[in-house]
Scaffold this motif. Structure first.
Motif, PDB file in Angstrom:
ATOM      1  N   UNK A 174     -66.868   8.370 -65.656  1.00  0.00           N
ATOM      2  CA  UNK A 174     -65.587   8.207 -66.331  1.00  0.00           C
ATOM      3  C   UNK A 174     -64.532   7.615 -65.415  1.00  0.00           C
ATOM      4  N   UNK A 175     -63.607   6.987 -66.076  1.00  0.00           N
ATOM      5  CA  UNK A 175     -62.477   6.413 -65.357  1.00  0.00           C
ATOM      6  C   UNK A 175     -61.677   7.519 -64.666  1.00  0.00           C
ATOM      7  N   UNK A 224     -66.046   1.892 -57.875  1.00  0.00           N
ATOM      8  CA  UNK A 224     -66.486   1.884 -56.474  1.00  0.00           C
ATOM      9  C   UNK A 224     -67.801   2.652 -56.381  1.00  0.00           C
ATOM     10  N   UNK A 225     -68.849   1.958 -55.937  1.00  0.00           N
ATOM     11  CA  UNK A 225     -70.148   2.601 -55.720  1.00  0.00           C
ATOM     12  C   UNK A 225     -70.289   2.891 -54.236  1.00  0.00           C
ATOM     13  N   UNK A 226     -70.879   4.015 -53.927  1.00  0.00           N
ATOM     14  CA  UNK A 226     -71.025   4.391 -52.525  1.00  0.00           C
ATOM     15  C   UNK A 226     -72.378   5.046 -52.299  1.00  0.00           C
ATOM     16  N   UNK A 228     -60.290   8.182 -56.784  1.00  0.00           N
ATOM     17  CA  UNK A 228     -60.587   8.540 -58.177  1.00  0.00           C
ATOM     18  C   UNK A 228     -59.329   9.099 -58.850  1.00  0.00           C
ATOM     19  N   UNK A 229     -58.602   9.935 -58.123  1.00  0.00           N
ATOM     20  CA  UNK A 229     -57.405  10.526 -58.706  1.00  0.00           C
ATOM     21  C   UNK A 229     -56.393   9.467 -59.120  1.00  0.00           C
ATOM     22  N   UNK A 230     -56.474   8.309 -58.455  1.00  0.00           N
ATOM     23  CA  UNK A 230     -55.542   7.243 -58.820  1.00  0.00           C
ATOM     24  C   UNK A 230     -56.185   6.181 -59.697  1.00  0.00           C
ATOM     25  N   UNK A 231     -57.205   6.570 -60.434  1.00  0.00           N
ATOM     26  CA  UNK A 231     -57.677   5.723 -61.522  1.00  0.00           C
ATOM     27  C   UNK A 231     -59.003   5.015 -61.314  1.00  0.00           C
ATOM     28  N   UNK A 232     -59.536   4.996 -60.095  1.00  0.00           N
ATOM     29  CA  UNK A 232     -60.787   4.277 -59.886  1.00  0.00           C
ATOM     30  C   UNK A 232     -61.961   5.104 -60.421  1.00  0.00           C
ATOM     31  N   UNK A 233     -63.001   4.425 -60.864  1.00  0.00           N
ATOM     32  CA  UNK A 233     -64.227   5.119 -61.241  1.00  0.00           C
ATOM     33  C   UNK A 233     -65.094   5.125 -59.978  1.00  0.00           C
TER      34      UNK A 233
END
Ligand code: ATP
Length: 644
Positions: A73-74, A213-215, A238-243
């Motif tokens: 999720x976003x 972002x995949x890691x 993530x908290x600032x919107x990145x998936x």
């Protein structure tokens, strides 16, 4: 150090700070994967021959992923977990369309309900691989400036805007304090810590604010403390919107608590996908409670591990938990995503098979030139040691042959000076250059696969940035040896000898480039290089005259750049020697020659050289220098293509 990480207030401030740079914090998107089935050969191929065999019609296949569905999720951090061999890396590879050679992949990937192909995913996402790769002589800030130039492009953003973005990501990743520290080279140059390097990897990937972002294994090789920082940095993104999607092996309980969602895998299947804090209660409900004071992540992974000695029990456990999960609302929504594969979803309209580079060729060239130049002037092994080596070798050679007079006894020594000259310039720089290229190759291939720059821009920039040292070092060597050993004392003869030395050096470097890019592995390249160079040197005209070379080896002699260089130097020396006085009335032979040559032309004749070949040799050396460099470029191009 955690205090160094951005607080939400800081981030809020940054978010509003620079209106000109759009998408500093991206609006996230939801990524779905539906009914992914992956099969591969029974054994992983380790070399080209095996890969070839595995592509044959009768290969035995095994199932690696079975009906895997799910969503990220976003604005959420999703951790893919499971024991070794569960299929985590394969799932990440499928989602990022990387490293899928030999695998057969079925199913679909959707972004916000639309089918996305490999290029669309690459356009919207960034991938931080498990192993960090940097040019270690740069500082963290310089690395980001380099990446910003290429990824943001100078056409869309001014230098100030790029600088401002670099400062932002440095702050965002808690790297301000080490911004001007060199990244470092393992066992050579002390630099950033492992955790800082990892955060620098994130920083370079988020410069353009990818939506996803995949890691892969971001915490591998880090202690629990550093792992905490690294995952906290991902959580902030993530908290600032990145998936954010990561694979992880053994998170500590503190790290586990940072995940919004976890995807637990076993035997290539999804066993649980949902909030991290609901996994332990589900396992408990299925009869596998987490012991008191036990790390929940350890418990989950251990329960799902397949124990070879008791495979049947492990499979029963896995199946029970999976059934338990599928009966929950979360499980039903995963099943629904799986069924969505059967629906006809719209696709994104994308160009396929083409990278759209953010920076023009010229911008790429400039940035790559700057990096290569920094590498040349900063790497102690590259410049200082080479400089010292050239001066010492030249002084020793010059002193050994100090002011050699021209007599029948010394003709062969003078020829020796010239052949030695060619040989030294070849071996001093050619062999040490191979590991330098092979070490940089993985970085280049990765950056190229990520669409950061073109192979051609890299190759051109690197060659031009390195060229000055391959002009200055040969001139320095020639200056010392030429005047010390007493070769023909004329400025133009000296200039011609310098030209030959420069060309020989650059042909030798071209060969090191070609061998390094063709074989890509330091050990193999260093083993192959002498197999090629040593026979070619033997046919260089000093050890054996051309008349004496067997006819079946003449082709090898025509490849001998040693011969062209040696002949050019010999002509340069001997054509200026009008008389060798001791030979005029002598009936004795000069040392190691037939007869006693009365002038320089006769010396050339005695060693089967032609005085007319002076500029012909120069042209051949020039063609070899460019031609072999092109072979190296083509090898690099093929590698880049295979790697993409
Ligand atoms: N290209 C391939 N060819 C053949 N088998 C493969 C290939 N890639 C993966 N596999 C097999 O698929 C299974 C899952 O591998 P994968 O690397 O995805 O597991 P993982 O959960 O990431 O494990 P680890 O944590 O040890 O990296 C393993 O049995 C592996 O050997």
């Amino acid at each position: 150090m955690l205090a160094e990480m951005m607080t939400s207030d800081h981030l809020e401030l940054l978010k509003n700070q620079e209106p000109r740079i759009p998408h500093i914090f991206p609006e996230g998107i939801n990524l779905y994967w539906s009914s992914l089935n992956v099969t591969g050969p029974e054994t992983k191929s380790t070399n080209f021959l095996e890969k070839f065999r595995n592509n044959g019609p009768k290969r035995r296949v095994k199932e690696i992923l079975h009906n895997v569905s799910g969503m990220a999720e976003s604005g959420k951090l999703l951790a893919i977990m499971g024991s070794s061999g569960a299929g985590k890396t394969t799932l990440l590879n499928v989602l990022t369309s990387r490293n899928l050679t030999n695998l057969d992949v079925q199913g679909s990937i959707l972004i916000d309900g639309k089918r996305a192909n490999k290029w669309k995913i690459r356009e919207m996402s960034a991938f931080v691989q498990q192993h960090d790769m940097f040019v270690g002589t740069m500082t963290a800030r310089e690395h980001l400036q380099f990446m910003a130039r290429l990824r943001m492009g100078s056409e869309y953003y001014s230098e100030e805007e790029r600088e401002s973005r670099v400062d932002q990501v440095l702050t965002q990743m808690g790297l301000q304090k080490c911004a001007d520290t060199v990244i470092g080279i393992p066992n050579q140059l002390k630099g950033l810590s492992c955790g800082e390097k990892k955060r620098l990897s994130f920083a370079s990937e988020i410069l353009t604010c990818p939506k996803i972002l995949f890691c892969d294994e971001p915490t591998s090789g880090l202690d629990a403390f550093m792992a905490g920082h690294v995952v906290q940095a991902l959580r902030n993104l993530a908290d600032y919107g990145m998936t954010v999607i990561i694979t992880i092996h053994q998170p500590s309980s503190q790290v586990y608590s940072l995940f919004h969602n976890v995807c637990l895998m076993a035997c290539g299947r999804v066993i649980y996908l949902g909030p991290g804090d609901q996994a332990v209660p589900l396992f408990e409900k299925c009869g596998f409670p987490c012991p008191a004071y036990y790390n929940p992540a350890d418990h989950l992974i251990r329960t799902l591990a397949v124990i070879d000695s008791d495979r049947a029990t492990s499979m029963k456990t896995i199946s029970k938990i999976r059934q338990g999960f599928l009966s929950t609302d979360l499980g039903q929504s995963v099943l629904a995503i799986g069924n969505a594969n059967k629906l006809r979803a719209a696709s994104f309209a994308t160009k396929s098979g083409i990278f759209s580079y953010n920076a023009s060729f010229f911008t790429q060239f400039k940035a790559l030139f700057w990096r290569s130049w920094l590498t040349v002037i900063r790497d102690p092994n590259l410049l200082k040691v080479r400089l010292l080596q050239i001066i010492i070798t030249a002084l020793i050679t010059g002193l050994v042959f100090f002011q050699t007079p021209i007599t029948p006894a010394t003709i062969i020594s003078i020829n020796g000076i010239m052949f030695n000259h060619i040989r030294n310039m070849n071996f001093m720089l050619q062999f040490p250059n191979v590991p330098v290229i092979t070490a940089e190759l993985p970085i280049v291939l990765r950056e190229n696969a990520n669409g950061v720059y073109r192979t051609s821009a890299y190759f051109l920039a690197k060659n031009i940035a390195e060229l000055p040292q391959y002009i200055v070092l040969p001139i320095l060597y020639n200056t010392i040896v030429y005047w010390f050993s007493g070769l023909f004392p004329n400025f133009w003869n000296f200039c011609f000898a310098s030209l030959v030395t420069i060309l020989i050096t650059n042909v030798a470097i071209s060969i090191s480039y070609a061998v390094a890019t063709i074989f890509a592995n330091t050990d193999v390249a260093m083993t192959v290089l002498p197999i090629f160079v040593v026979p070619i040197m033997a046919f260089g005209g000093f050890f054996i005259t051309f008349d004496a070379i067997p006819s079946y080896f003449t082709w090898l002699s025509s490849l001998s750049y040693f011969k062209y260089g040696y002949e050019a130097l010999a002509i340069n020396e001997w054509e200026s020697v009008t008389v060798i006085p001791e030979c005029l009335n002598s009936t004795v032979s000069a040392f190691a020659l037939n007869g006693c040559p009365k002038n320089g032309y006769e010396v050339l004749e005695s060693i089967d050289f032609s005085a007319y070949h002076k500029w012909f040799n120069i042209s051949i050396l020039f063609v070899m220098f460019i031609g072999i460099r092109l072979i190296a470029y083509v090898a690099l191009l093929i590698r880049s293509y295979i790697n993409t």
